[in-house]
Design a protein around this motif. Structure first.
Motif, PDB file in Angstrom:
ATOM      1  N   MET A   1       0.852  -1.169   0.000  1.00 49.42           N
ATOM      2  CA  MET A   1       0.000   0.000   0.000  1.00 49.42           C
ATOM      3  C   MET A   1       0.899   1.234   0.000  1.00 49.42           C
ATOM      4  SD  MET A   1      -2.930   1.219   2.696  1.00 49.42           S
ATOM      5  CE  MET A   1      -4.181   0.126   2.107  1.00 49.42           C
ATOM      6  N   LYS A   2       0.556   2.207  -0.824  1.00 46.16           N
ATOM      7  CA  LYS A   2       1.335   3.441  -0.939  1.00 46.16           C
ATOM      8  C   LYS A   2       0.581   4.576  -0.260  1.00 46.16           C
ATOM      9  CE  LYS A   2       4.096   5.978  -4.209  1.00 46.16           C
ATOM     10  NZ  LYS A   2       4.578   6.013  -5.581  1.00 46.16           N
ATOM     11  N   VAL A   3       1.261   5.264   0.673  1.00 42.93           N
ATOM     12  CA  VAL A   3       0.653   6.301   1.502  1.00 42.93           C
ATOM     13  C   VAL A   3       1.374   7.623   1.257  1.00 42.93           C
ATOM     14  CG1 VAL A   3       0.180   7.018   3.876  1.00 42.93           C
ATOM     15  CG2 VAL A   3       0.075   4.595   3.272  1.00 42.93           C
ATOM     16  N   LEU A   4       0.589   8.692   1.135  1.00 43.13           N
ATOM     17  CA  LEU A   4       1.147  10.039   1.062  1.00 43.13           C
ATOM     18  C   LEU A   4       0.823  10.752   2.367  1.00 43.13           C
ATOM     19  CD1 LEU A   4       2.576  12.365  -0.387  1.00 43.13           C
ATOM     20  CD2 LEU A   4       0.362  12.971  -1.418  1.00 43.13           C
ATOM     21  N   ILE A   5       1.863  11.176   3.061  1.00 43.07           N
ATOM     22  CA  ILE A   5       1.713  11.933   4.298  1.00 43.07           C
ATOM     23  C   ILE A   5       1.855  13.406   3.939  1.00 43.07           C
ATOM     24  CG2 ILE A   5       2.660  12.364   6.594  1.00 43.07           C
ATOM     25  CD1 ILE A   5       3.904   9.467   6.320  1.00 43.07           C
ATOM     26  N   ILE A   6       0.824  14.182   4.230  1.00 40.19           N
ATOM     27  CA  ILE A   6       0.839  15.616   3.948  1.00 40.19           C
ATOM     28  C   ILE A   6       0.798  16.317   5.304  1.00 40.19           C
ATOM     29  CG2 ILE A   6      -0.260  17.512   2.715  1.00 40.19           C
ATOM     30  CD1 ILE A   6      -1.664  15.298   0.993  1.00 40.19           C
ATOM     31  N   GLU A   7       1.971  16.746   5.759  1.00 40.64           N
ATOM     32  CA  GLU A   7       2.135  17.276   7.113  1.00 40.64           C
ATOM     33  C   GLU A   7       3.312  18.239   7.126  1.00 40.64           C
ATOM     34  OE1 GLU A   7       2.092  18.480  10.552  1.00 40.64           O
ATOM     35  OE2 GLU A   7       0.616  16.873  10.395  1.00 40.64           O
ATOM     36  N   ASP A   8       3.118  19.441   7.669  1.00 42.14           N
ATOM     37  CA  ASP A   8       4.182  20.432   7.691  1.00 42.14           C
ATOM     38  C   ASP A   8       5.093  20.321   8.914  1.00 42.14           C
ATOM     39  OD1 ASP A   8       1.961  21.324   9.182  1.00 42.14           O
ATOM     40  OD2 ASP A   8       2.596  23.407   9.030  1.00 42.14           O
ATOM     41  N   ASN A   9       4.693  19.596   9.930  1.00 38.50           N
ATOM     42  CA  ASN A   9       5.528  19.382  11.111  1.00 38.50           C
ATOM     43  C   ASN A   9       6.479  18.221  10.810  1.00 38.50           C
ATOM     44  OD1 ASN A   9       6.405  18.124  13.605  1.00 38.50           O
ATOM     45  ND2 ASN A   9       5.003  19.520  14.645  1.00 38.50           N
ATOM     46  N   VAL A  10       7.747  18.536  10.653  1.00 38.30           N
ATOM     47  CA  VAL A  10       8.739  17.546  10.215  1.00 38.30           C
ATOM     48  C   VAL A  10       8.841  16.380  11.197  1.00 38.30           C
ATOM     49  CG1 VAL A  10      11.174  17.190   9.653  1.00 38.30           C
ATOM     50  CG2 VAL A  10      10.034  19.299   8.960  1.00 38.30           C
ATOM     51  N   ASP A  11       8.870  16.670  12.481  1.00 35.21           N
ATOM     52  CA  ASP A  11       8.993  15.598  13.481  1.00 35.21           C
ATOM     53  C   ASP A  11       7.797  14.657  13.448  1.00 35.21           C
ATOM     54  OD1 ASP A  11      11.468  16.522  14.387  1.00 35.21           O
ATOM     55  OD2 ASP A  11      10.548  17.819  15.901  1.00 35.21           O
ATOM     56  N   LEU A  12       6.603  15.214  13.378  1.00 34.77           N
ATOM     57  CA  LEU A  12       5.391  14.397  13.335  1.00 34.77           C
ATOM     58  C   LEU A  12       5.356  13.555  12.053  1.00 34.77           C
ATOM     59  CD1 LEU A  12       2.705  13.498  14.484  1.00 34.77           C
ATOM     60  CD2 LEU A  12       1.674  15.579  13.520  1.00 34.77           C
ATOM     61  N   ALA A  13       5.656  14.174  10.925  1.00 33.78           N
ATOM     62  CA  ALA A  13       5.667  13.440   9.650  1.00 33.78           C
ATOM     63  C   ALA A  13       6.684  12.307   9.679  1.00 33.78           C
ATOM     64  CB  ALA A  13       5.968  14.395   8.501  1.00 33.78           C
ATOM     65  N   SER A  14       7.847  12.569  10.246  1.00 38.41           N
ATOM     66  CA  SER A  14       8.879  11.550  10.342  1.00 38.41           C
ATOM     67  C   SER A  14       8.437  10.380  11.225  1.00 38.41           C
ATOM     68  CB  SER A  14      10.160  12.165  10.896  1.00 38.41           C
ATOM     69  OG  SER A  14      11.164  11.204  11.022  1.00 38.41           O
ATOM     70  N   ASN A  15       7.803  10.687  12.347  1.00 40.04           N
ATOM     71  CA  ASN A  15       7.317   9.630  13.236  1.00 40.04           C
ATOM     72  C   ASN A  15       6.243   8.774  12.561  1.00 40.04           C
ATOM     73  OD1 ASN A  15       8.986  10.257  15.399  1.00 40.04           O
ATOM     74  ND2 ASN A  15       7.516  11.646  16.327  1.00 40.04           N
ATOM     75  N   ILE A  16       5.320   9.427  11.865  1.00 40.91           N
ATOM     76  CA  ILE A  16       4.264   8.695  11.161  1.00 40.91           C
ATOM     77  C   ILE A  16       4.874   7.815  10.080  1.00 40.91           C
ATOM     78  CG2 ILE A  16       2.265   8.930   9.631  1.00 40.91           C
ATOM     79  CD1 ILE A  16       1.616  11.564  11.159  1.00 40.91           C
ATOM     80  N   GLN A  17       5.797   8.398   9.313  1.00 39.37           N
ATOM     81  CA  GLN A  17       6.434   7.644   8.233  1.00 39.37           C
ATOM     82  C   GLN A  17       7.224   6.466   8.782  1.00 39.37           C
ATOM     83  OE1 GLN A  17       8.853  10.002   5.629  1.00 39.37           O
ATOM     84  NE2 GLN A  17       9.033   8.366   4.135  1.00 39.37           N
ATOM     85  N   ASP A  18       7.984   6.673   9.836  1.00 43.81           N
ATOM     86  CA  ASP A  18       8.763   5.581  10.432  1.00 43.81           C
ATOM     87  C   ASP A  18       7.857   4.435  10.864  1.00 43.81           C
ATOM     88  OD1 ASP A  18      11.074   7.037  10.042  1.00 43.81           O
ATOM     89  OD2 ASP A  18      11.271   7.651  12.143  1.00 43.81           O
ATOM     90  N   PHE A  19       6.747   4.763  11.514  1.00 38.61           N
ATOM     91  CA  PHE A  19       5.813   3.737  11.974  1.00 38.61           C
ATOM     92  C   PHE A  19       5.234   2.962  10.791  1.00 38.61           C
ATOM     93  CE2 PHE A  19       1.456   2.393  12.803  1.00 38.61           C
ATOM     94  CZ  PHE A  19       1.659   1.527  13.862  1.00 38.61           C
ATOM     95  N   LEU A  20       4.765   3.690   9.777  1.00 36.29           N
ATOM     96  CA  LEU A  20       4.130   3.035   8.632  1.00 36.29           C
ATOM     97  C   LEU A  20       5.118   2.176   7.842  1.00 36.29           C
ATOM     98  CD1 LEU A  20       1.737   5.862   7.404  1.00 36.29           C
ATOM     99  CD2 LEU A  20       1.111   3.746   8.577  1.00 36.29           C
ATOM    100  N   VAL A  21       6.344   2.646   7.694  1.00 44.54           N
ATOM    101  CA  VAL A  21       7.359   1.862   6.985  1.00 44.54           C
ATOM    102  C   VAL A  21       7.657   0.574   7.754  1.00 44.54           C
ATOM    103  CG1 VAL A  21       9.807   1.835   6.321  1.00 44.54           C
ATOM    104  CG2 VAL A  21       8.371   3.799   5.730  1.00 44.54           C
ATOM    105  N   ARG A  22       7.748   0.653   9.080  1.00 43.98           N
ATOM    106  CA  ARG A  22       7.970  -0.560   9.888  1.00 43.98           C
ATOM    107  C   ARG A  22       6.824  -1.551   9.729  1.00 43.98           C
ATOM    108  NH1 ARG A  22       9.685   2.989  14.105  1.00 43.98           N
ATOM    109  NH2 ARG A  22       7.633   2.739  15.033  1.00 43.98           N
ATOM    110  N   GLU A  23       5.615  -1.047   9.436  1.00 41.85           N
ATOM    111  CA  GLU A  23       4.450  -1.913   9.236  1.00 41.85           C
ATOM    112  C   GLU A  23       4.338  -2.425   7.796  1.00 41.85           C
ATOM    113  OE1 GLU A  23       2.282  -3.019  11.632  1.00 41.85           O
ATOM    114  OE2 GLU A  23       3.719  -2.100  13.010  1.00 41.85           O
ATOM    115  N   GLY A  24       5.281  -2.015   6.939  1.00 44.64           N
ATOM    116  CA  GLY A  24       5.325  -2.546   5.583  1.00 44.64           C
ATOM    117  C   GLY A  24       4.722  -1.657   4.506  1.00 44.64           C
ATOM    118  N   TYR A  25       4.375  -0.418   4.848  1.00 44.28           N
ATOM    119  CA  TYR A  25       3.802   0.502   3.861  1.00 44.28           C
ATOM    120  C   TYR A  25       4.897   1.278   3.141  1.00 44.28           C
ATOM    121  CZ  TYR A  25      -0.559  -0.357   6.330  1.00 44.28           C
ATOM    122  OH  TYR A  25      -1.647  -0.954   6.901  1.00 44.28           O
TER     123      TYR A  25
END
Length: 64
Positions: A1-25
């Motif tokens: 599954m391909k996800v686009l994160i649209i978020e201006d807070n770099v730390d929050l976007a990074s945390n979301i991305q890290d979590f989703l990548v660990r889950e296989g997205y």
């Protein structure tokens, strides 16, 4: 599954991305409406994680 994160807070976007990548997205990140529109025009995404208040526009308007 391909996800686009649209978020201006770099730390929050990074945390979301890290979590989703660990889950296989596959994730991409955009910090502005303009950049998100460019990505949405070029690629197909299965899911968007969308911030409502972005520096150059409203996330709800982008969603429309």
């Amino acid at each position: 599954m391909k996800v686009l994160i649209i978020e201006d807070n770099v730390d929050l976007a990074s945390n979301i991305q890290d979590f989703l990548v660990r889950e296989g997205y596959v994730c991409e990140w955009s910090s502005t409406c303009a950049h998100a529109l460019e990505k949405l025009g070029s690629f197909q995404y299965d899911c968007l994680v969308l911030d409502i208040m972005l520096p150059d526009g409203d996330g709800l308007t982008l969603l429309e």
